[in-house]
Design an enzyme around this catalytic site. Sequence first.
Site, PDB file in Angstrom:
ATOM      1  N   HIS A 148       0.850  -1.192   0.000  1.00  0.00           N
ATOM      2  CA  HIS A 148       0.000   0.000   0.000  1.00  0.00           C
ATOM      3  C   HIS A 148       0.883   1.239   0.000  1.00  0.00           C
ATOM      4  O   HIS A 148       2.092   1.152   0.191  1.00  0.00           O
ATOM      5  CB  HIS A 148      -0.919   0.007   1.231  1.00  0.00           C
ATOM      6  CG  HIS A 148      -0.165   0.130   2.517  1.00  0.00           C
ATOM      7  ND1 HIS A 148       0.366  -0.958   3.179  1.00  0.00           N
ATOM      8  CD2 HIS A 148       0.173   1.206   3.261  1.00  0.00           C
ATOM      9  CE1 HIS A 148       0.986  -0.565   4.271  1.00  0.00           C
ATOM     10  NE2 HIS A 148       0.895   0.768   4.348  1.00  0.00           N
TER      11      HIS A 148
ATOM     12  N   HIS B 138       5.522   6.478  -1.744  1.00  0.00           N
ATOM     13  CA  HIS B 138       6.272   5.232  -1.894  1.00  0.00           C
ATOM     14  C   HIS B 138       5.459   4.051  -1.387  1.00  0.00           C
ATOM     15  O   HIS B 138       4.571   4.208  -0.553  1.00  0.00           O
ATOM     16  CB  HIS B 138       7.599   5.299  -1.138  1.00  0.00           C
ATOM     17  CG  HIS B 138       7.439   5.226   0.347  1.00  0.00           C
ATOM     18  ND1 HIS B 138       7.025   6.311   1.099  1.00  0.00           N
ATOM     19  CD2 HIS B 138       7.599   4.195   1.220  1.00  0.00           C
ATOM     20  CE1 HIS B 138       6.952   5.962   2.369  1.00  0.00           C
ATOM     21  NE2 HIS B 138       7.287   4.675   2.469  1.00  0.00           N
TER      22      HIS B 138
END
Length: 196
Positions: A56, A138
């Site tokens: 995620h 990220h």
Amino acid sequence: MTQPQGSAPERDSGTEPQRVFFALWPEERVAAALYTSARRIHAQTGGRLMRRDSLHLTLAFLGDQSPERVETLRELAATLRGEAFELLVARAGAWQRGRIVWGGPEVTPPPLAALAEELAAALRAEGFAVEARPFAAHVTLVRNGHQPPSREINPPVLWPVGEFALMRSHLGAEGARYECLGRWPLSHDTQADRGT
């Protein structure tokens, strides 16, 4: 979204704090592509490969919150008006001397930067502690890598983002398990949709 899809959020009727964060959670196809990239990178770096169902992009980590504060987070999320966008995960890198090996975009899409900024401002206005460091888009792919990865992710992963989520983390011996506490759509309101 992979893990939480198709299941109703578990309501916690107790008073125990809940470890929560806002995130972008990939649909199954995107999660599979990210995991394929993570496996390639893991072959270079060593360390601990993240599970596919845990991949995620964190928008804001809030730590332990009371059930009442979690309800405030749900209400706050419903007021946000972000735009849908595409995220091209094309670049890899490492932080903390390889402890976190990540994939992300070469350039953060403006709607993602705006969503993170609007979310952080709304959280601060409600008295939530938000990290002071700038948002860095990220996805953690590997933990405790032994060496840095190659810079490029090839092929890059195209992630169409149409919603964001409030997630709860349950920590256990085998790592974290995630529960979706709510999802909110991002607008597809383009100029063409507005008739201009």
